[in-house]
Scaffold this motif. Structure first.
Motif, PDB file in Angstrom:
ATOM      1  N   PRO A  35      36.783  35.276  41.616  1.00 29.08           N
ATOM      2  CA  PRO A  35      37.712  36.275  41.078  1.00 29.08           C
ATOM      3  C   PRO A  35      38.484  36.963  42.201  1.00 29.08           C
ATOM      4  O   PRO A  35      37.967  37.163  43.303  1.00 29.08           O
ATOM      5  CB  PRO A  35      36.778  37.266  40.362  1.00 29.08           C
ATOM      6  N   VAL A  36      39.732  37.315  41.918  1.00 24.47           N
ATOM      7  CA  VAL A  36      40.571  38.006  42.883  1.00 24.47           C
ATOM      8  C   VAL A  36      40.651  39.480  42.500  1.00 24.47           C
ATOM      9  O   VAL A  36      40.878  39.818  41.346  1.00 24.47           O
ATOM     10  CB  VAL A  36      41.991  37.399  42.914  1.00 24.47           C
ATOM     11  N   SER A  37      40.458  40.358  43.464  1.00 22.44           N
ATOM     12  CA  SER A  37      40.552  41.792  43.209  1.00 22.44           C
ATOM     13  C   SER A  37      41.325  42.447  44.346  1.00 22.44           C
ATOM     14  O   SER A  37      41.059  42.180  45.510  1.00 22.44           O
ATOM     15  CB  SER A  37      39.159  42.416  43.095  1.00 22.44           C
ATOM     16  N   GLY A 147      47.252  39.777  43.926  1.00 23.90           N
ATOM     17  CA  GLY A 147      46.210  39.069  43.200  1.00 23.90           C
ATOM     18  C   GLY A 147      46.778  38.376  41.982  1.00 23.90           C
ATOM     19  O   GLY A 147      47.731  37.603  42.070  1.00 23.90           O
ATOM     20  N   LYS A 148      46.228  38.681  40.813  1.00 24.68           N
ATOM     21  CA  LYS A 148      46.689  38.108  39.555  1.00 24.68           C
ATOM     22  C   LYS A 148      47.658  39.040  38.823  1.00 24.68           C
ATOM     23  O   LYS A 148      47.925  38.852  37.642  1.00 24.68           O
ATOM     24  CB  LYS A 148      45.492  37.809  38.647  1.00 24.68           C
ATOM     25  N   HIS A 281      41.666  43.693  39.002  1.00 27.72           N
ATOM     26  CA  HIS A 281      40.897  42.450  38.913  1.00 27.72           C
ATOM     27  C   HIS A 281      41.719  41.377  38.189  1.00 27.72           C
ATOM     28  O   HIS A 281      42.853  41.606  37.780  1.00 27.72           O
ATOM     29  CB  HIS A 281      39.577  42.704  38.187  1.00 27.72           C
ATOM     30  N   ASP A 282      41.113  40.201  38.004  1.00 26.58           N
ATOM     31  CA  ASP A 282      41.828  39.080  37.387  1.00 26.58           C
ATOM     32  C   ASP A 282      42.374  39.415  36.008  1.00 26.58           C
ATOM     33  O   ASP A 282      43.523  39.114  35.693  1.00 26.58           O
ATOM     34  CB  ASP A 282      40.895  37.864  37.271  1.00 26.58           C
ATOM     35  N   LYS A 283      41.557  40.041  35.168  1.00 26.20           N
ATOM     36  CA  LYS A 283      41.958  40.332  33.797  1.00 26.20           C
ATOM     37  C   LYS A 283      41.574  41.744  33.370  1.00 26.20           C
ATOM     38  O   LYS A 283      41.501  42.044  32.180  1.00 26.20           O
ATOM     39  CB  LYS A 283      41.342  39.309  32.835  1.00 26.20           C
ATOM     40  N   SER A 284      41.343  42.601  34.340  1.00 24.24           N
ATOM     41  CA  SER A 284      40.937  43.971  34.035  1.00 24.24           C
ATOM     42  C   SER A 284      41.274  44.877  35.213  1.00 24.24           C
ATOM     43  O   SER A 284      41.790  44.417  36.237  1.00 24.24           O
ATOM     44  CB  SER A 284      39.426  44.025  33.746  1.00 24.24           C
ATOM     45  N   TYR A 285      40.972  46.153  35.072  1.00 30.48           N
ATOM     46  CA  TYR A 285      41.247  47.110  36.137  1.00 30.48           C
ATOM     47  C   TYR A 285      40.296  48.294  36.020  1.00 30.48           C
ATOM     48  O   TYR A 285      39.713  48.559  34.966  1.00 30.48           O
ATOM     49  CB  TYR A 285      42.701  47.600  36.074  1.00 30.48           C
ATOM     50  N   LYS A 302      37.874  52.352  33.184  1.00 29.70           N
ATOM     51  CA  LYS A 302      38.262  50.948  33.325  1.00 29.70           C
ATOM     52  C   LYS A 302      38.939  50.469  32.047  1.00 29.70           C
ATOM     53  O   LYS A 302      38.805  51.074  30.988  1.00 29.70           O
ATOM     54  CB  LYS A 302      37.042  50.083  33.642  1.00 29.70           C
ATOM     55  N   GLY A 303      39.694  49.407  32.181  1.00 32.00           N
ATOM     56  CA  GLY A 303      40.393  48.818  31.039  1.00 32.00           C
ATOM     57  C   GLY A 303      40.586  47.336  31.236  1.00 32.00           C
ATOM     58  O   GLY A 303      40.343  46.795  32.323  1.00 32.00           O
TER      59      GLY A 303
END
Length: 306
Positions: A35-37, A147-148, A281-285, A302-303
């Protein structure tokens, strides 16, 4: 005899296991993608040295928070939400007040302009200082990737013809986006319970971002911190598809009064200087408001991306 067989078989099993692993690698199977963060530190309404020298200003204290984070993580970035200097954004304000504070990490900064930056004709001080970092052609908006995440820095200080050009550009950027998540930032908040209140300058951009299912919008202008529930194109709450927005006008300028909270306000404060830390993050924050030492307000959560 039984012990002898076990002693013989155990090394054989280990050999077979290692051999199978080697065959898997040879078959061309790729290892899982990590994962990319990426972390960003955010605030606007920053450098004001009218009453104190740069090293004693509140901008110096918020800059320390960011510098500490950037020292630990070389991939992290800083984002400015406009009004980078006070009172009028002239070149000397950038060299004497911004540069000794937030200028310490200028090469890792994604800036945006505010109305005080435009106190000089054509925001001369801002564009001369940031150069290519401020985007092409001194227009004040640009896109990048972390990142993403698709990152969009917009300019809320434009006249109508320039704003229409920006909206056309934004439409194309959103249509061509291939990233998992989208974050946009500019100066004037569409929604705010601070002293300036709601601002219509970027309403069309907000609607466009909402239609594209953007995830986060960051603004300042009001010298306070405010986090809203996710909102749809019309500013109504939409927890599933709405944009989560933050007002982060706590970068160093004097904090200002607030009006009654909006129905969609989740938390707010106008007593604390600090910066918003976002972990993308890849699909969240995740978010966390970091107060300067000696002040105590904070906010975290977080979301997920749409």
């Amino acid at each position: 005899m039984r012990l002898s067989i076990l002693a013989f078989c155990i090394p054989a099993l280990l050999f077979c296991s290692a051999h199978a692993t080697d065959n898997t690698k040879q078959a061309g199977k790729k290892p899982p993608i990590k994962p990319v963060s990426v972390t960003v530190y955010v605030a606007g309404d920053i450098a004001d040295c009218r009453k104190k020298p740069a090293e004693e200003s509140m901008a110096a204290r918020t800059a320390e928070l960011i510098a500490a984070g950037l020292d630990k993580d070389k991939t992290a970035r800083a984002i400015t939400l406009g009004d980078n200097t006070y009172p009028v954004g002239n070149p000397s304000e950038f060299t004497k007040c911004y540069d000794p504070t937030w200028g310490r990490f200028k090469d890792k900064t994604l800036p945006s302009p505010g109305n005080h930056d435009y106190g000089m004709p054509k925001a001369l001080g801002y564009y001369n200082y940031f150069g290519d970092l401020a985007g092409p052609d001194r227009r004040g908006y640009y896109a990048t990737r972390l990142g993403k995440w698709q990152i969009l820095s917009l300019n809320s200080n434009l006249d109508q013809p320039q704003m229409q050009a920006q909206l056309s550009w934004l439409k194309e950027e959103l249509a061509n986006n291939k990233q998992s998540c989208t974050l946009a930032f500019w100066h004037h908040p569409v929604y705010s319970s601070g002293g300036h209140g709601n601002n219509e300058n970027m309403q069309a951009a907000w609607k466009m971002l909402a239609a594209a299912k953007a995830d986060i919008v960051l603004t300042s202008h009001d010298h306070d911190y405010e986090r809203f529930a996710p909102l749809d194109a019309n500013g109504d709450r939409d927890d599933k598809q709405g944009i989560r927005s933050f007002v982060v006008g706590t970068g160093g300028a004097k904090l200002t009064p607030m009006f009654l909270p909006k129905g969609s306000t989740e938390i707010r404060d106008n007593s604390t200087h600090g910066v918003l830390k976002l972990s993308l993050h890849d699909k969240s924050y995740e978010w966390e408001f970091l107060p300067v030492p000696g002040q105590s307000f904070t906010d975290k959560g977080k979301g997920s991306c749409h």
